[in-house]
Design an enzyme around this catalytic site. Structure first.
Site, PDB file in Angstrom:
ATOM      1  N   ASP A 124      -3.347 -10.242  -2.255  1.00 42.33           N
ATOM      2  CA  ASP A 124      -3.851  -9.695  -0.989  1.00 42.33           C
ATOM      3  C   ASP A 124      -5.300  -9.274  -1.191  1.00 42.33           C
ATOM      4  O   ASP A 124      -5.698  -8.871  -2.294  1.00 42.33           O
ATOM      5  CB  ASP A 124      -2.993  -8.495  -0.593  1.00 42.33           C
ATOM      6  CG  ASP A 124      -3.269  -7.984   0.803  1.00 42.33           C
ATOM      7  OD1 ASP A 124      -2.479  -8.270   1.706  1.00 42.33           O
ATOM      8  OD2 ASP A 124      -4.280  -7.264   0.988  1.00 42.33           O
ATOM      9  N   HIS A 134      -6.743  -6.707  -0.264  1.00 45.38           N
ATOM     10  CA  HIS A 134      -6.822  -5.278  -0.538  1.00 45.38           C
ATOM     11  C   HIS A 134      -6.067  -4.963  -1.829  1.00 45.38           C
ATOM     12  O   HIS A 134      -5.114  -5.648  -2.191  1.00 45.38           O
ATOM     13  CB  HIS A 134      -6.214  -4.474   0.608  1.00 45.38           C
ATOM     14  CG  HIS A 134      -6.829  -4.777   1.945  1.00 45.38           C
ATOM     15  ND1 HIS A 134      -6.281  -5.685   2.835  1.00 45.38           N
ATOM     16  CD2 HIS A 134      -7.958  -4.303   2.527  1.00 45.38           C
ATOM     17  CE1 HIS A 134      -7.049  -5.749   3.916  1.00 45.38           C
ATOM     18  NE2 HIS A 134      -8.072  -4.927   3.747  1.00 45.38           N
ATOM     19  N   ASP A 176      -5.123 -12.335   3.674  1.00 52.52           N
ATOM     20  CA  ASP A 176      -6.347 -11.767   4.233  1.00 52.52           C
ATOM     21  C   ASP A 176      -7.580 -12.026   3.374  1.00 52.52           C
ATOM     22  O   ASP A 176      -8.677 -11.577   3.726  1.00 52.52           O
ATOM     23  CB  ASP A 176      -6.190 -10.276   4.526  1.00 52.52           C
ATOM     24  CG  ASP A 176      -5.364  -9.538   3.506  1.00 52.52           C
ATOM     25  OD1 ASP A 176      -5.080 -10.113   2.434  1.00 52.52           O
ATOM     26  OD2 ASP A 176      -4.988  -8.380   3.765  1.00 52.52           O
ATOM     27  N   HIS A 183       0.811  -1.223   0.000  1.00 53.94           N
ATOM     28  CA  HIS A 183       0.000   0.000   0.000  1.00 53.94           C
ATOM     29  C   HIS A 183       0.842   1.269   0.000  1.00 53.94           C
ATOM     30  O   HIS A 183       0.329   2.346  -0.318  1.00 53.94           O
ATOM     31  CB  HIS A 183      -0.919   0.041   1.224  1.00 53.94           C
ATOM     32  CG  HIS A 183      -2.022  -0.956   1.207  1.00 53.94           C
ATOM     33  ND1 HIS A 183      -2.823  -1.163   0.114  1.00 53.94           N
ATOM     34  CD2 HIS A 183      -2.464  -1.834   2.160  1.00 53.94           C
ATOM     35  CE1 HIS A 183      -3.705  -2.121   0.376  1.00 53.94           C
ATOM     36  NE2 HIS A 183      -3.501  -2.537   1.609  1.00 53.94           N
TER      37      HIS A 183
END
Length: 370
Positions: free
Chosen positions: A180, A182, A268, A143
């Protein structure tokens, strides 16, 4: 098994000392927010490292030494202002280094060491010491953007490592696959105008960051067509993830023909995770790893580098990570995932017609890859 392990594993105790401070999930303590453990705690990653030692796998992997990423390596991606800010917060005893990214005292050194593990993983693979490498990076990195820490990520570990591969080893074309839950916004922004880096993100639609990760984000200028987002609706499971790999990711890699494949490996999207709403299990990660290993054999002599990203279920991340490491190394430890039967039994593990239609529509993304 050969005398020389095929897989390197890079980890350092300092990663577990990265201090995200007291919080409720990820909201800092204070006022009516009672102090507790931040969701990005050391536990999931420490327990993964412990499990691979307990099973005997760790002793069968290469564990190369590594140090901090240099300022020069970090600055290939990040701005000098961002680097200075992280150092300042670290030297001041810790605090918020960006957006949802607290660090503690000495946090700069730990973050630079995390990036250094990713760089060393590239070194081990590109020097032919191993065929593939897994860096248990913490803090994570996908990120972080050039100018700011975001989403628990201080420095863009994988981006720094990819740029190092190109600068130090003359790698011409890098493919990055991010699974991931996200969106891999930091990786996307790093290479958005670069046709030599193919970035692919499979993620839960509009989870974080909520304003990025749309299928329409294709890259810009000479990089147009080389950024692929696969935003999936919440509730997708094993079959949808595998179909995403076989129907979109693999054809994209076949068109791109990378010299190195890298994985931003978050856990995740697993069915136990508190921050995602997906249904993957350890066999999902095992099979996705197998798919990309085959792609690496086809295109780049097996060269594959994995960096650890998210995953916030301390009890389950270790079994997902072990599945990936068993697949990378070709070593079966005999450790069975005690959660697997439960995860497999969810009815939404099947590829639903609406998900099939979505993936069919997304195959149009392949047209822009030369």
């Amino acid at each position: 098994m050969t005398d020389t392990p095929d897989t390197a594993f890079l980890c350092n105790e300092a990663f577990f000392w990265h201090d995200t401070g007291p919080a409720a999930v990820y909201i800092p303590a204070g006022g009516f927010v009672e102090p507790g453990e931040h969701v990005e705690s050391a536990q999931s990653k420490r327990r993964l490292r412990n499990l691979i030692e307990r099973t005997g796998l760790l002793a069968q992997l290469q564990t190369p030494a590594f140090g901090l990423a240099s300022d020069e390596q970090i600055l290939r991606f990040h701005t000098s202002e961002h680097l200075a800010r992280v150092k300042l917060v670290s030297e001041a005893g810790g605090g918020e280094s960006g957006e949802y990214t607290p660090i503690g005292p000495g946090g700069f050194e730990i973050a630079a060491l995390s990036a250094g593990a990713a760089v060393a993983a590239v070194e081990a693979v590109m020097n032919g010491e191993v065929r593939n490498a897994y860096a248990l990076t913490r803090p994570p990195g996908h990120h972080a953007q050039a100018e700011i820490s975001r989403g628990f990520c201080v420095f863009g570990n994988l981006v720094i490592a990819a740029k190092h591969a190109m600068a130090a080893h003359g790698v011409r074309k890098v493919a990055i696959v991010d699974w991931d839950v996200h969106h891999g916004n930091g990786t996307q922004t790093a290479f958005y105008d670069n046709p030599d880096v193919l970035t692919i993100s499979i993620h839960q639609d509009r989870l974080y960051p909520a304003d990025m990760g749309m299928a329409e984000e294709r890259g810009t200028g000479p990089g147009e067509g080389y950024n692929l987002n696969i935003p999936l609706p919440s509730g997708c499971g094993h079959e949808t993830y595998l179909a995403s790999m076989t129907d979109i990711v693999c054809p994209a890699l076949d068109r791109f023909k990378p010299d190195l494949i890298m994985i931003a490996c978050g856990y995740d999207a697993a069915f136990t995770d508190p921050l995602g709403r997906m249904l993957c299990h350890s066999d999902t990660y095992r099979e996705m790893t197998a798919v990309l290993m085959q792609a690496a054999e086809t295109h780049c002599d097996g060269r594959l580098v994995v960096t650890h990203e998210g995953g916030y279920s301390p009890g389950y991340v270790p079994f997902c990570g072990l599945a990936v490491l068993e697949q990378l190394s070709g070593i079966e430890t005999g450790c069975e995932d005690p959660f697997l039967a439960l995860g497999r039994d969810y009815p939404d593990q099947v590829l639903k017609p609406e998900h099939r239609n979505l993936l069919n529509d997304l195959t149009g993304l392949l047209d822009g890859i030369g």
